[in-house]
Design a protein around this motif. Sequence first.
Motif, short mmCIF file in Angstrom:
data_model
loop_
_atom_site.label_atom_id
_atom_site.label_comp_id
_atom_site.label_asym_id
_atom_site.label_seq_id
_atom_site.Cartn_x
_atom_site.Cartn_y
_atom_site.Cartn_z
N ASP A 111 -4.40 -12.46 5.86
CA ASP A 111 -4.19 -13.63 5.00
C ASP A 111 -3.07 -13.44 3.99
N ARG A 112 -2.26 -12.39 4.18
CA ARG A 112 -1.18 -12.10 3.24
C ARG A 112 -0.21 -11.12 3.89
N GLU A 113 0.96 -11.00 3.30
CA GLU A 113 1.92 -9.99 3.75
C GLU A 113 1.41 -8.62 3.29
N VAL A 114 1.47 -7.64 4.20
CA VAL A 114 1.06 -6.27 3.90
C VAL A 114 2.18 -5.32 4.31
N CYS A 115 2.53 -4.43 3.41
CA CYS A 115 3.52 -3.40 3.70
C CYS A 115 2.95 -2.06 3.26
N CYS A 116 3.25 -1.00 4.01
CA CYS A 116 2.74 0.33 3.69
C CYS A 116 3.90 1.34 3.71
N PHE A 117 3.98 2.14 2.66
CA PHE A 117 4.93 3.24 2.59
C PHE A 117 4.17 4.52 2.32
N VAL A 146 0.86 -1.18 0.00
CA VAL A 146 0.00 0.00 0.00
C VAL A 146 0.90 1.23 0.00
N LEU A 147 0.62 2.13 -0.95
CA LEU A 147 1.41 3.35 -1.08
C LEU A 147 0.53 4.56 -0.82
N GLY A 148 0.76 5.21 0.31
CA GLY A 148 0.04 6.45 0.64
C GLY A 148 0.73 7.60 -0.06
N ASN A 149 0.18 8.06 -1.18
CA ASN A 149 0.81 9.07 -2.01
C ASN A 149 0.35 10.48 -1.62
N LYS A 150 1.06 11.46 -2.10
CA LYS A 150 0.76 12.89 -1.94
C LYS A 150 0.96 13.38 -0.51
N ILE A 151 1.98 12.82 0.15
CA ILE A 151 2.27 13.28 1.52
C ILE A 151 2.84 14.69 1.55
N ASP A 152 3.15 15.22 0.38
CA ASP A 152 3.63 16.60 0.29
C ASP A 152 2.49 17.61 0.44
N LYS A 153 1.25 17.15 0.35
CA LYS A 153 0.09 18.04 0.45
C LYS A 153 -0.31 18.28 1.91
N ALA A 154 -0.82 19.48 2.15
CA ALA A 154 -1.32 19.82 3.49
C ALA A 154 -2.46 18.88 3.86
N GLY A 155 -2.46 18.41 5.09
CA GLY A 155 -3.53 17.55 5.57
C GLY A 155 -3.38 16.09 5.22
N ALA A 156 -2.26 15.71 4.59
CA ALA A 156 -2.05 14.30 4.26
C ALA A 156 -1.95 13.48 5.54
N LEU A 157 -2.49 12.28 5.49
CA LEU A 157 -2.47 11.40 6.65
C LEU A 157 -1.06 10.91 6.96
N SER A 158 -0.84 10.59 8.22
CA SER A 158 0.39 9.91 8.63
C SER A 158 0.24 8.42 8.26
N LYS A 159 1.33 7.69 8.37
CA LYS A 159 1.29 6.26 8.09
C LYS A 159 0.32 5.55 9.03
N GLN A 160 0.35 5.90 10.31
CA GLN A 160 -0.55 5.27 11.28
C GLN A 160 -2.00 5.59 10.96
N ALA A 161 -2.28 6.85 10.62
CA ALA A 161 -3.66 7.24 10.30
C ALA A 161 -4.15 6.53 9.04
N LEU A 162 -3.29 6.41 8.03
CA LEU A 162 -3.69 5.70 6.81
C LEU A 162 -3.92 4.23 7.10
#
Length: 149
Positions: free
Chosen positions: A118-124, A91-107
């Motif tokens: 049921d699977r490996e999950v990674c988030c950046f 999972v890729l949380g994009n547009k973190i350069d924008k105001a109000g973008a979620l943190s990794k924990q919030a996303l």
Amino acid sequence: MLGFVFLGCGEMELSLIGLLNAGKNSLTGGYSEDMIPTVNPGFAVCGRGIAVKFLLSYVVDAADHDNLSISKGELHDLLSKPALSGIPLLVLGNKIDKAGALSKQALTDQMDLKSIIDREVCCFMISCKNSTNIDSVIDWLVKHSKSKS
């Protein structure tokens, strides 16, 4: 509506999925201020000795609070498909350069990623515009592929 890009690079097959305007094009073709949403045919990871059989990559606009519940629903619906059972998810949380973008924990919380067991999950958290964490994503893909060889 989901956008979908299937990328076959000989040794790697990657599905890049996300709502329209999540940033799939920016990730695959590089960011541009003039960019308009389209389907992009490639992902520049080929040729780095990668041997992933199949990987789902889901792009989320981390600054688009109005569509997070839709994105969550689409992701979990996609993961419920028997044909995709057990396939690793990036999972890729994009547009973190924008105001109000979620943190990794919030996303992680908003997308209910911890319920996926049921699977490996990674988030950046990334910014295609500023190339933030793109190298980390590619490094993860390379390391992940080598561990599956």
